[in-house]
Structures are given as structure tokens and as C-alpha cells.
Motif scaffolding. Sequence first.
Motif, PDB file in Angstrom:
ATOM      1  N   LEU A 456       0.824  -1.348  -0.158  1.00 30.31           N
ATOM      2  CA  LEU A 456      -0.115  -0.014   0.088  1.00 30.31           C
ATOM      3  C   LEU A 456       0.901   0.966   0.071  1.00 30.31           C
ATOM      4  N   PRO A 457       0.378   2.185  -0.830  1.00 31.28           N
ATOM      5  CA  PRO A 457       1.174   3.620  -0.779  1.00 31.28           C
ATOM      6  C   PRO A 457       1.241   4.315   0.818  1.00 31.28           C
ATOM      7  N   VAL A 458       2.360   5.055   1.030  1.00 31.83           N
ATOM      8  CA  VAL A 458       2.245   5.491   2.384  1.00 31.83           C
ATOM      9  C   VAL A 458       1.209   6.852   2.391  1.00 31.83           C
ATOM     10  N   ARG A 459       0.137   6.610   3.250  1.00 31.96           N
ATOM     11  CA  ARG A 459      -0.721   7.790   3.321  1.00 31.96           C
ATOM     12  C   ARG A 459      -1.298   7.296   4.767  1.00 31.96           C
ATOM     13  N   ASP A 460      -2.294   8.660   5.327  1.00 31.39           N
ATOM     14  CA  ASP A 460      -2.794   8.466   6.391  1.00 31.39           C
ATOM     15  C   ASP A 460      -4.270   7.852   6.195  1.00 31.39           C
ATOM     16  N   VAL A 461      -4.825   7.407   7.369  1.00 31.73           N
ATOM     17  CA  VAL A 461      -6.153   6.446   7.161  1.00 31.73           C
ATOM     18  C   VAL A 461      -7.155   7.641   6.932  1.00 31.73           C
ATOM     19  N   GLU A 462      -7.100   8.801   7.521  1.00 31.17           N
ATOM     20  CA  GLU A 462      -8.253   9.893   7.357  1.00 31.17           C
ATOM     21  C   GLU A 462      -8.193   9.951   5.784  1.00 31.17           C
ATOM     22  N   SER A 463      -7.285  10.172   4.831  1.00 28.08           N
ATOM     23  CA  SER A 463      -7.548  10.415   3.609  1.00 28.08           C
ATOM     24  C   SER A 463      -8.068   8.980   2.728  1.00 28.08           C
ATOM     25  N   MET A 464      -7.762   7.944   3.173  1.00 29.76           N
ATOM     26  CA  MET A 464      -8.138   6.646   2.768  1.00 29.76           C
ATOM     27  C   MET A 464     -10.021   6.498   3.276  1.00 29.76           C
ATOM     28  N   VAL A 465     -10.127   7.169   4.251  1.00 27.46           N
ATOM     29  CA  VAL A 465     -11.616   7.222   4.271  1.00 27.46           C
ATOM     30  C   VAL A 465     -12.262   8.067   3.352  1.00 27.46           C
ATOM     31  N   VAL A 466     -11.775   9.109   3.182  1.00 25.69           N
ATOM     32  CA  VAL A 466     -12.183   9.974   2.110  1.00 25.69           C
ATOM     33  C   VAL A 466     -12.564   9.632   0.770  1.00 25.69           C
ATOM     34  N   ASP A 467     -11.366   8.856   0.381  1.00 22.50           N
ATOM     35  CA  ASP A 467     -11.575   7.809  -0.875  1.00 22.50           C
ATOM     36  C   ASP A 467     -12.461   6.983  -1.021  1.00 22.50           C
ATOM     37  N   ALA A 468     -12.646   6.185   0.258  1.00 21.06           N
ATOM     38  CA  ALA A 468     -13.816   5.091   0.427  1.00 21.06           C
ATOM     39  C   ALA A 468     -15.077   5.860   0.138  1.00 21.06           C
ATOM     40  N   LEU A 469     -15.210   6.609   0.589  1.00 22.32           N
ATOM     41  CA  LEU A 469     -16.799   7.519   0.717  1.00 22.32           C
ATOM     42  C   LEU A 469     -16.723   7.928  -0.855  1.00 22.32           C
ATOM     43  N   GLU A 470     -16.113   8.392  -1.419  1.00 20.45           N
ATOM     44  CA  GLU A 470     -16.229   8.834  -2.924  1.00 20.45           C
ATOM     45  C   GLU A 470     -16.434   7.499  -3.580  1.00 20.45           C
ATOM     46  N   ASP A 471     -15.606   6.514  -3.613  1.00 20.46           N
ATOM     47  CA  ASP A 471     -15.910   5.144  -4.035  1.00 20.46           C
ATOM     48  C   ASP A 471     -17.310   4.702  -4.035  1.00 20.46           C
ATOM     49  N   MET A 472     -17.959   4.955  -2.595  1.00 23.53           N
ATOM     50  CA  MET A 472     -19.006   4.375  -2.639  1.00 23.53           C
ATOM     51  C   MET A 472     -20.170   5.335  -3.426  1.00 23.53           C
ATOM     52  N   GLN A 473     -19.942   6.546  -3.558  1.00 23.81           N
ATOM     53  CA  GLN A 473     -20.735   7.355  -4.419  1.00 23.81           C
ATOM     54  C   GLN A 473     -20.713   6.572  -5.992  1.00 23.81           C
ATOM     55  N   GLN A 474     -19.540   6.607  -6.377  1.00 23.59           N
ATOM     56  CA  GLN A 474     -19.414   6.006  -7.400  1.00 23.59           C
ATOM     57  C   GLN A 474     -19.817   4.670  -7.911  1.00 23.59           C
ATOM     58  N   LEU A 475     -19.858   3.856  -6.827  1.00 21.71           N
ATOM     59  CA  LEU A 475     -20.626   2.473  -7.128  1.00 21.71           C
ATOM     60  C   LEU A 475     -22.092   2.612  -7.149  1.00 21.71           C
ATOM     61  N   GLU A 476     -22.694   3.658  -6.375  1.00 20.90           N
ATOM     62  CA  GLU A 476     -24.024   3.873  -6.460  1.00 20.90           C
ATOM     63  C   GLU A 476     -24.399   4.436  -7.958  1.00 20.90           C
ATOM     64  N   VAL A 477     -23.609   5.204  -8.558  1.00 16.57           N
ATOM     65  CA  VAL A 477     -23.821   5.782  -9.753  1.00 16.57           C
ATOM     66  C   VAL A 477     -23.762   4.530 -11.071  1.00 16.57           C
ATOM     67  N   GLN A 478     -22.599   3.618 -10.714  1.00 19.00           N
ATOM     68  CA  GLN A 478     -22.292   2.613 -11.819  1.00 19.00           C
ATOM     69  C   GLN A 478     -23.555   1.579 -11.543  1.00 19.00           C
ATOM     70  N   ALA A 479     -23.926   1.297 -10.458  1.00 17.26           N
ATOM     71  CA  ALA A 479     -24.848   0.153 -10.347  1.00 17.26           C
ATOM     72  C   ALA A 479     -26.298   0.841 -10.820  1.00 17.26           C
ATOM     73  N   ALA A 480     -26.577   2.276 -10.636  1.00 18.96           N
ATOM     74  CA  ALA A 480     -27.907   2.705 -11.076  1.00 18.96           C
ATOM     75  C   ALA A 480     -27.891   2.608 -12.833  1.00 18.96           C
ATOM     76  N   HIS A 481     -26.614   2.906 -13.331  1.00 25.46           N
ATOM     77  CA  HIS A 481     -26.451   3.107 -14.626  1.00 25.46           C
ATOM     78  C   HIS A 481     -26.721   1.655 -15.496  1.00 25.46           C
ATOM     79  N   VAL A 482     -25.962   0.616 -14.749  1.00 25.92           N
ATOM     80  CA  VAL A 482     -26.369  -0.873 -15.166  1.00 25.92           C
ATOM     81  C   VAL A 482     -27.850  -1.251 -15.068  1.00 25.92           C
ATOM     82  N   GLN A 483     -28.638  -0.565 -13.845  1.00 23.42           N
ATOM     83  CA  GLN A 483     -30.099  -0.965 -13.636  1.00 23.42           C
ATOM     84  C   GLN A 483     -30.879  -0.316 -14.808  1.00 23.42           C
ATOM     85  N   ALA A 484     -30.226   0.915 -15.085  1.00 20.33           N
ATOM     86  CA  ALA A 484     -31.086   1.862 -16.098  1.00 20.33           C
ATOM     87  C   ALA A 484     -30.828   1.180 -17.342  1.00 20.33           C
ATOM     88  N   GLY A 485     -29.772   0.588 -17.904  1.00 21.61           N
ATOM     89  CA  GLY A 485     -29.704  -0.056 -18.993  1.00 21.61           C
ATOM     90  C   GLY A 485     -30.672  -1.126 -19.144  1.00 21.61           C
TER      91      GLY A 485
END
Length: 873
Positions: A456-485
Motif C-alpha cells: 500500500l502507498p504511504v498515506r494516512d487513514v483519514e485520506s483513505m476514508v475520504v477515498d472510500a466515501l467517494e468510491d461508494m458514491q461512484q459505486l451507486e452511480v455505476q449500479a444505477a447506470h447498469v440497472q437503467a440499461g
Amino acid sequence: MPVDWEPLDFLYQNDGDSSDSSEVLSDYIEYIANKNLRHYKYIVQYGGKEGESVWTHIMNLVTIIEKLRPLFQLSADEMRCLLLALTIHDLNKVEAYGKLPNGKNASYANAASEEHIVQELDLLDASTFFPQWRDYQFDIIYLAHAHQEGSTVETVFNEREMGQCHLDRDRLEGALKFLMKAADVSANCHSGDYALRHERHIRDKLRDHINSAANADALPRRYRFVGHHLAELRGLMTNVMHNELVGYMRETYGQEACIDLLYHPEGVDYLLDRKIPFTWTQEQQQAVAGRIGQRFAKLQFDQLAQFIKATPSGIGVDDAAMQSGATIEVIFNGIANVVGRKQYRLEWREQRNGLVRSDLVEALASEKVSAEVKARINVLLQEADLVSANEEALKRGEFVTAYRNFLKDHRSDRLKTVKQDAWSRVARLFQLPETSAALYSLIDPYRRGYFMARDLPVRDVESMVVDALEDMQQLEVQAAHVQAGRKTKKPQAEETIEDTDQAAETAIMAFDTAYIVDYLERHLEVWDSLADTSAHTRPVQTIDFAETLRRYADPKQPHKQCCYCGSALKADEWMAIQVPPNIGVQSFSNRLEAGSSRDPKRNVCDICRTQFILEKLAWRSHRDKQGSEQVTFYLHLFPYSYFTQPMLLAWWLSIKNLQDTDHKSLFLDTRGYFSKWESDLHADVSPRCYRSSIEGLGIPTLSEALSNTPVLPLTISGGNYGLQFLIALEKTALLAQWFDSRVILSCMPVPSLNLANERIGDEPVALLVENPPQNMSWLVPQVAMTRKNVDTLCQKLCKVHQLADKLVPRDEKFEDAIYDLVVAAVSDPLALYYEVDRLIEQQVTQKKGRKPEYQAISLSQVVAPMLTELTKL
């Protein structure tokens, strides 16, 4: 080191009321109820109030007056006169005044002379509560005489005596007189079953007296009784429902128009303005269910950290956290806090290194692993540390595992939609090399994150939390697009895609409300005394045990019922880790799928799931299954007549007041209590306690623990279950005397029955002991005990404690000696003589000084009278 004992006293505080009379009940409890009135606990009533002490009877009546105080705007002096009048209104039941010269029982009229009333108020030290009471003694006497149904006070009080009264005469002969009658009549209410003829009659009389008081004061309102009733008791769960129903009623109809007067285990009786129509619609049911759901969510949110825990498979987020109403950001901050607190000792790292190494060695022998991967494994095995020794790197790996667990547990449907594995999504997010994916997959998921931490690249856990929250939003969008298709093949009305968190929380709230509505429809009954009786005395649902048994035995769905309550409510799979740790598999149905290679999941309904969550929140949990070092017992309290909201609040404040940050329990001094306890009317043994971390009476964190069906945990340590049970029984006997209530001692946090309805002949059951060990049968010859049986139990404990005080040196285990004496008496009470002889021999051989035989003779002479009394019990 001396123990810092504290007295266990009642407290009361009326917040939010600034009137001059708002502190009167608090003063009464401090200066009267906690002091000389305590010996009234030993005066047990008979007849219609069988088993209830005069102390509890008086406390019920004074708290009834407290509930009616705002309605009648009682002044401080009026309130003090009423409370003192109620204190001496049953003077003929006090031993000093209860007999005529010919030996017959004295009536109230014979006992309650002015001289006797003044004498008793002096003995109760009434001046500490009401310094001017002598100026008001004729007001107090007048009100005391007025309590009797059918009494004509005017025939007792002449005009001269009336002239010496200081309260306003119109109030004295009007509202105050009828309030005395109302309070006294309420004591005849013994059940929450309003449909019983006797109970309807008592409520009618109570209502009439309150309306007469309102008429005398020219108040605009007149009242009738309404109420709610729940068909089953589930401890904390039921208490939350009762409280929210009370809150809904008072907020809907107004606090002056709707007064929650009588609390029963199964429901509450309210006074409701006659002019207000009382209906119960589906919309109201939904509103109450919404309140209950919001209360559950708030309780979970307030203690969210309990549901984000480090487990062997990594940090996990319980469903309770998701249903608490907390945002995803708050939950992930909780995960980060757990990661930050983690410590990785050298021993732990060496163990993980060894386990990862064994995973890689095992992979070398597998034909499914490619030659390229095996070559990399051989290179890795040359390294000393396969798991990083750097603590910050391990914390990054810890968060990787936590995010993977969250996706698997709470976003699996989205991952399935986008056809992606949780581990691969996490690896891509945190920039792990794709070329190592095959290598990572060879490591057990329980330790894979720690192995991945090396890359894993060296970074603090707080920044990993931010990335995880953004990733979950992207997952929602991706899943919604698949369902819409997918939906374009079948055109439908256009749908709006909601924000992820909002949509999830909305769905959760809708689900929560649905299961609560379902439960209320099956178990809630409301009634109105003005409505047609024949249409309102039938329960909403009659409990059909035959139907439950048929459903349990249904061969088509052998594992689908709730394995805890067996109800018809929808059940979902739930793992044992999600229940309080003191609940073992024995608590669940054994109708689980056989031959499973994994720990079988149990089907638990949403009501039971929420019930378990409340129990985890309410008191400190620990692993204490039977036979372990600690066992949790539960005390379920039931009234002889009814509870009141001020009394329940006083109990809660009394126990809560002794809690601090480091101490969550009260260790009760049973040794001091029973060594001094004597069963006579003037016994005055005040319980003592000191604060402890776990051992003793658990201090609940939720006020709902002390509501319609109060439930309190007793955590007991000991070498064996028999000793643990004995200690629990001692503390139960002490607390039954302090609460002055009927009690169930159980290993379950849910009462097995409504003890308020249980009687042995004409006497109410005062104590029910569930599943006592056979070697306690001398103390507990039957599981259901009346007040007299409980007194006998206390006498036995008293004598055994007095024996042990003489026979056991201070530096030895006192409870072990008590246990040996009790067990010896099981087969034959005369066996106590042998056990006492053995203890005498042990003591004299350890003491220095006179010859052992002289010490033994002297000690035998001291304990012989105690043994004689004990064997007669």
C-alpha cells in the motif's frame, strides 16, 4: 483497605417545573420516605391489598397526588398537608395503634385520634419535611379523616376545629378532600385488565372523585379513562413501546387533557378529557410506529461505537449501526477511530507472519496455482517478515479489510449489479498492483489485508476514508447506470435516482416502520371507557399457542420461523455475534439445518433483533454463559397494585446517581444487610453499596430499563453456578425489600410471565425464582413464593449469615461458608450441625491462644441457639 460504602437511598427531581410545589415530593422522599417511614416496609397489608407493604401503599398514593398536582395547581403548603395526611391515613395498621384494649383490631376511627396522629408525625420527624406542620395539624387531620369512602368528616370535625385550619376552607372541603378520596381509591386497582368488572368499578370511582375535585375548583375539564394494552411482555422492548405510546398520547391531546396516571406491566391508564373524541386509526398506528422506530434509531446512534467492532475477520459494522440513522460519514469516522486505537504486539505480528507463511506454503502444493505465482511465492518465503512490522502500514491494511467488509456486508447488491468482487474493488481503489491480485487471493481473508499492507502507498487513514466515501458514491452511480440499461428493454415511467445515503436511510426507516406496524397490529389494544364495552374489551389479537406450534412444526419451512420467539413476524438470518455475548445457543431454537460445514445462521425476527440491540445498549455485556466465571441474572419487577411515573423516575434517578465514568455496577453489601436483618416491624436495615466495574447490580444506561416492567441485571462471579445463584438470590432478596415490589429472578432479560397476575390461593406471588439448582432447595423449596415465604427466606439467610460471622475468620471466603451451610441443609436440616462442627474445628485449629477444646466449647455455646432457630425454619 476499607470499603467506601454508600447508602442506597431514593432520589427524586422534577425538572422543567418552577412552581413552588414542584420540590415537595423530592423533599418528602428525602426526609420522610428515606428516613423513619422505612419501617413501614415491614407492615404488610392483608385483604384487598394482600402482600403490599404500607410503605409502598403510601408511596403510590403520594405519587398519584404528584401527577395531579399541576392540574389542580396545588400550592406547596397544600401539597405538604396532603402528603402528610396520606402518610398517616392508615394509622390503624401501625402496631402501636392497631389494637384495642380488648385485643381486637382497631378501626381507623378508633386509632386516628388527634393524640395518635401528632405522636406518629413526631416519630416520623415530620418537622424536617414541613417545619410548620403543627400550625397545619388540623388541616392534616381533616384530610386524613376525609380519605375514607363514605366518611362524613363534618361529623368528626366541629366548627371550632375547622376554625383552626389554615388552608383555604373552600379548597380544603372541596378539591383537597376529593383528592384524598381519589388517591385512596386508586390503591384498590390491582390489574391492567380494564375489562374485569372489579377494575372497571374502581376506575369509575377514581374518575368520579377526580371529577368531583375538578367540579369543586370549577375547572373546565371532566375526565374519563382510556388506555393502551400490549399483549406480550418483552422487557426493554416493551418498555420503549409503552414510553412512546405515552409520549404520543400526551403530545396529541395535551398534557393537561391527557394524564398518564396508572402504569401496569401491560399498559397505561390515562385520564382523558371527556369532550375529546378518542379514536385509533391506521394513521395513528403508523405515527406511533414511527416514534418507536425513531427512538430505536436514536438509542443506536447515541452509542454507535458499540456496533463498530474489531473481530477476527477485521473491523465490522453491525446492521444496528446502519439502522441507527447515522450517516455513512459518521460510521466511517467510527471505523477510523477503531483503526487508530489498534495496537499490534510483537506476539500478534509473529502469529500473523506464521499464518501467512503457511497459506503460501500450502499454495505451492496446489495444482491450480500457476508457475509464475509459485516463483513469486518462493521469493517471498525467503523474507523474514511477510506481514509488515510497521504499525502505520498495518493500520492501512486494517482499513482496507474494514472497507472490504463494509462492501461485502452492506453493498453486496451493488457489487453484484456491477459484477465486481469486494477485494478487487478495494485493491484498485487503494492502488495495489494488479499483478499481485492472484497472490493476494491465496491468503486467508482473515489476514489478507495485513499482507496487502506491504504494497500500500504511504498515506494516512483519514485520506483513505475520504477515498472510500467517494468510491461508494461512484459505486451507486455505476449500479444505477447498469440497472437503467437493463430497464431500457422494458420501458417504464422515469425514475429519479436519489442520493445514496438518503435513499438507503429512507428504505431503512420504511422497513423499520413496517415491522413495528406489523407488531402493533398483532399486539396493541386501545380502549375507551366511554365506548361500547362489548366492542372494546376484546384484544386486537388473541394469542393462539396452537397456531404457533403448528407453524413451528411446519415441514415445508422447518427453519424459517424466528428461532427466539417463534412468532409469525418475518425472520431473517442473523449470526450469534450480533446478540449480547451472555446469550448462548441454548437460548435459541435447535431447529437448525443439520450437517452444515459452517456456523449455521439463525432466523431471527426484526423485533427480537431490535430487542437484542437494546439489551446490548442498556448494560455492560460480557461473556458470561452458565458455568463461566461470571453469570448475569435479571430482576424483573412487578407492582402489587400499580406503578406511577414519579415512582419509576425516582428509581431511575436513585440508581443513575451512583454511576460514574469508571463504574457501571453497584456491589451490594448482603453480608452487612443479612447479618443485621430481623423480621420485625421496627427493623431498619438500610442497604449499602459501593461502585464497581462489573460485579453486582448493573446500572442501566437507558431509562427504559425502569419503566412499566423494570428490568435490572445482576452480574455475579463465583467458582460454580450454585454459588453464583446463591449470591444472586441474596441480592434479589435485598433488592426486593428495597424496591418493595414483586420480583422474578431469571437468567433471561425477558420476563417469562406477568407476575402481577400470579397468586397462590388468595396471596399474590412476591418472588418467582426460575430454574434454581437442586442444591438450593432448602432455601428455595418452591419456585413461587408469597410474602410470608420471602420473609422465611430472609430469616434463613439472616441466621446463616450470623453463623458464618461467628465461624469464619475475616480473611477467609465468607460466601463459601454460606454456600457450604446451605448445601448441607438440603438433605436434612440437622446436617447443619455437622457442617457447623467442621467450621468450628477449622477455626480453632487456626487460632492461637487458649486450648482448642476450650475455644470449641465456647464457640459452640454461642452458635447453638442460632442453629436451633435455624433448623425450625
